[in-house]
Design a protein around this motif. Sequence first.
Motif, PDB file in Angstrom:
ATOM      1  N   ASP A  27     -18.581 -20.566  21.465  1.00 47.44           N
ATOM      2  CA  ASP A  27     -18.838 -22.078  21.325  1.00 47.44           C
ATOM      3  C   ASP A  27     -17.855 -22.804  20.364  1.00 47.44           C
ATOM      4  N   ARG A  28     -16.650 -21.957  20.135  1.00 45.25           N
ATOM      5  CA  ARG A  28     -15.482 -22.508  19.157  1.00 45.25           C
ATOM      6  C   ARG A  28     -14.764 -23.677  19.996  1.00 45.25           C
ATOM      7  N   THR A  29     -13.985 -24.670  19.368  1.00 39.67           N
ATOM      8  CA  THR A  29     -13.197 -25.395  19.843  1.00 39.67           C
ATOM      9  C   THR A  29     -11.976 -25.321  19.613  1.00 39.67           C
ATOM     10  N   GLY A  30     -10.928 -26.193  19.888  1.00 39.89           N
ATOM     11  CA  GLY A  30      -9.535 -26.110  19.498  1.00 39.89           C
ATOM     12  C   GLY A  30      -8.612 -25.266  20.467  1.00 39.89           C
ATOM     13  N   PRO A  31      -7.313 -24.938  20.098  1.00 37.00           N
ATOM     14  CA  PRO A  31      -6.804 -24.356  21.038  1.00 37.00           C
ATOM     15  C   PRO A  31      -7.185 -22.941  21.225  1.00 37.00           C
ATOM     16  N   LEU A  32      -6.880 -22.326  22.608  1.00 38.41           N
ATOM     17  CA  LEU A  32      -7.206 -21.011  22.893  1.00 38.41           C
ATOM     18  C   LEU A  32      -6.762 -19.733  22.088  1.00 38.41           C
ATOM     19  N   ASP A  33      -7.323 -18.801  21.529  1.00 41.81           N
ATOM     20  CA  ASP A  33      -6.909 -17.773  20.501  1.00 41.81           C
ATOM     21  C   ASP A  33      -7.337 -16.438  21.193  1.00 41.81           C
ATOM     22  N   VAL A  34      -6.380 -15.497  20.600  1.00 43.73           N
ATOM     23  CA  VAL A  34      -6.816 -14.264  20.863  1.00 43.73           C
ATOM     24  C   VAL A  34      -8.358 -13.827  20.734  1.00 43.73           C
ATOM     25  N   GLY A  35      -8.944 -13.202  21.626  1.00 45.32           N
ATOM     26  CA  GLY A  35     -10.277 -12.839  21.518  1.00 45.32           C
ATOM     27  C   GLY A  35     -11.257 -13.770  22.296  1.00 45.32           C
ATOM     28  N   ASP A  36     -10.572 -14.884  22.590  1.00 51.10           N
ATOM     29  CA  ASP A  36     -11.398 -15.916  23.326  1.00 51.10           C
ATOM     30  C   ASP A  36     -11.683 -15.454  24.668  1.00 51.10           C
ATOM     31  N   LYS A  37     -12.940 -15.696  25.310  1.00 50.87           N
ATOM     32  CA  LYS A  37     -13.476 -15.680  26.453  1.00 50.87           C
ATOM     33  C   LYS A  37     -12.844 -16.756  27.091  1.00 50.87           C
ATOM     34  N   VAL A  38     -12.166 -16.879  28.574  1.00 52.75           N
ATOM     35  CA  VAL A  38     -11.848 -18.055  28.980  1.00 52.75           C
ATOM     36  C   VAL A  38     -12.013 -17.895  30.602  1.00 52.75           C
ATOM     37  N   GLN A  39     -12.604 -19.067  31.172  1.00 52.77           N
ATOM     38  CA  GLN A  39     -13.056 -18.945  32.421  1.00 52.77           C
ATOM     39  C   GLN A  39     -11.809 -19.681  33.234  1.00 52.77           C
ATOM     40  N   LEU A  40     -11.285 -18.895  34.215  1.00 55.26           N
ATOM     41  CA  LEU A  40     -10.111 -19.411  35.072  1.00 55.26           C
ATOM     42  C   LEU A  40     -10.647 -19.826  36.566  1.00 55.26           C
ATOM     43  N   SER A  77      -6.438 -26.635  29.763  1.00 52.55           N
ATOM     44  CA  SER A  77      -5.111 -26.515  30.387  1.00 52.55           C
ATOM     45  C   SER A  77      -5.059 -25.893  31.633  1.00 52.55           C
ATOM     46  N   VAL A  78      -4.005 -26.468  32.502  1.00 53.14           N
ATOM     47  CA  VAL A  78      -3.773 -25.762  33.722  1.00 53.14           C
ATOM     48  C   VAL A  78      -2.402 -25.016  33.739  1.00 53.14           C
ATOM     49  N   VAL A  79      -2.721 -23.807  34.208  1.00 54.80           N
ATOM     50  CA  VAL A  79      -1.354 -22.812  33.973  1.00 54.80           C
ATOM     51  C   VAL A  79      -1.279 -22.076  35.444  1.00 54.80           C
ATOM     52  N   GLU A  80      -0.084 -21.520  35.715  1.00 58.91           N
ATOM     53  CA  GLU A  80       0.215 -20.946  37.092  1.00 58.91           C
ATOM     54  C   GLU A  80       0.536 -19.571  36.784  1.00 58.91           C
ATOM     55  N   ASP A  81       0.392 -18.680  37.898  1.00 55.29           N
ATOM     56  CA  ASP A  81       0.636 -17.225  37.776  1.00 55.29           C
ATOM     57  C   ASP A  81       2.031 -17.282  38.355  1.00 55.29           C
ATOM     58  N   ASN A  82       2.545 -16.031  38.252  1.00 52.68           N
ATOM     59  CA  ASN A  82       4.043 -15.638  38.748  1.00 52.68           C
ATOM     60  C   ASN A  82       4.435 -16.161  40.286  1.00 52.68           C
ATOM     61  N   HIS A  83       3.321 -16.623  40.944  1.00 56.58           N
ATOM     62  CA  HIS A  83       3.599 -16.740  42.503  1.00 56.58           C
ATOM     63  C   HIS A  83       3.118 -18.356  42.769  1.00 56.58           C
ATOM     64  N   GLY A  84       2.928 -19.028  41.608  1.00 56.58           N
ATOM     65  CA  GLY A  84       2.763 -20.515  41.763  1.00 56.58           C
ATOM     66  C   GLY A  84       1.265 -20.832  42.012  1.00 56.58           C
ATOM     67  N   THR A  85       0.271 -19.816  41.874  1.00 56.02           N
ATOM     68  CA  THR A  85      -1.110 -20.089  42.050  1.00 56.02           C
ATOM     69  C   THR A  85      -1.593 -21.012  40.801  1.00 56.02           C
ATOM     70  N   ARG A  86      -2.217 -21.983  40.903  1.00 60.29           N
ATOM     71  CA  ARG A  86      -2.865 -22.792  39.391  1.00 60.29           C
ATOM     72  C   ARG A  86      -4.277 -22.556  39.133  1.00 60.29           C
ATOM     73  N   TYR A  87      -4.407 -22.431  37.876  1.00 61.07           N
ATOM     74  CA  TYR A  87      -5.576 -22.128  37.381  1.00 61.07           C
ATOM     75  C   TYR A  87      -6.069 -22.967  36.414  1.00 61.07           C
ATOM     76  N   GLN A  88      -7.253 -23.645  36.310  1.00 57.94           N
ATOM     77  CA  GLN A  88      -7.839 -24.594  35.087  1.00 57.94           C
ATOM     78  C   GLN A  88      -8.337 -23.632  34.317  1.00 57.94           C
ATOM     79  N   ALA A  89      -7.943 -23.508  32.997  1.00 60.59           N
ATOM     80  CA  ALA A  89      -8.486 -22.585  31.916  1.00 60.59           C
ATOM     81  C   ALA A  89      -9.488 -23.245  30.901  1.00 60.59           C
ATOM     82  N   LEU A  90     -10.802 -22.910  30.845  1.00 58.75           N
ATOM     83  CA  LEU A  90     -11.751 -23.602  30.117  1.00 58.75           C
ATOM     84  C   LEU A  90     -12.628 -22.290  29.362  1.00 58.75           C
TER      85      LEU A  90
END
Length: 360
Positions: A27-40, A77-90
Amino acid sequence: MTEQHPQTVPAQGPTVPAPRAPRRGLDRTGPLDVGDKVQLSDSKGRLNTITLKPGGEFHTHRGVLRHDQLIGAEDGSVVEDNHGTRYQALRPLYADYMLSMPRGAAIIYPKDSAQILMWGDIFPGARVLEAGVGSGGLTTALLRAVGPTGSVHSIERREDFAEVARENVGTFFGTPEGELPPTWQLSIGDFQDVAPTLSPDGPSVDRVVLDMLAPWECVDAAAEVLVSGGVYLAYVATVTQLSRTAEALRAHGEFTEPYAFETLVRPWHLEGLAVRPEHRMNAHTGFLLTARRTAHGTGAMTRSTRPAPGSRDEEELSHPDNDGFGGTDSEWSSQDLGERGVAPRKLKRALRDIRQGRDR
């Protein structure tokens, strides 16, 4: 005439993100950090959950997404993998975690957890006694609601269920493996035996929340530990359990008239002009029953009612076909209520998935 000078508007600096909450956990806020779980989430709404670690990689048949692209990025944030597939990260929300958590016993769904927090009046600083911890889903909600100044004491009959709950709750709050959140205690045993030992100096619990086979058997023990005005709340699956618990509360004499209800949630499809109910909905999962503890030694006022004809007929009440309605003394097993057992291998698989998920 006095020369008019235009007002100077201070330049707007860059938007500063909200500071990160100091406590770690999902339930943290702020920038994503090491150890955080992220839903793509991809463009089709498919979800994958990862745990961020330096140099980590998320592989699919489409390509590879490096964890370093997410570490330090803003939540959402929205990020892309090495083949251009986009993911929303929350970061996952509580409801996301609840529905995807590895489980042994059945969970209480978010729609019911929300009602329990509201109608159980779970407040910051509350002292909550819970029984039937299951897979730890409701425990997580209770711990968040009572906050750092409250406490939750859970009682579970089965050690294997308790072990799954320990792992799930610890994973959610980011506690070190093998430790419990500081506001949580977990005991193994029957509610009727454990609860009285928790209050040797008198009532010390603000709320009692029960998710078990026979909550009517716990009415006397709950009355003993609840403070005056405290809330008794039971979550049951069947109408016979509901009726028997209500009659036990009335028979005790020091609880207000029970109030019961169920919650049905119907999602809606939203796409252009196609705005309609979804074909599936979250219908019956369980009943909630609440009652208030009167002042100790003070009988509850009986509600003046005009009962339906035959609802209190002794012959009907004692008929075998109506066992469980209107109160009964017969013993019930989990099989009588259609409750299915949990295979040991399912519990082992749940524990394996939780422990692997900490680093996945």
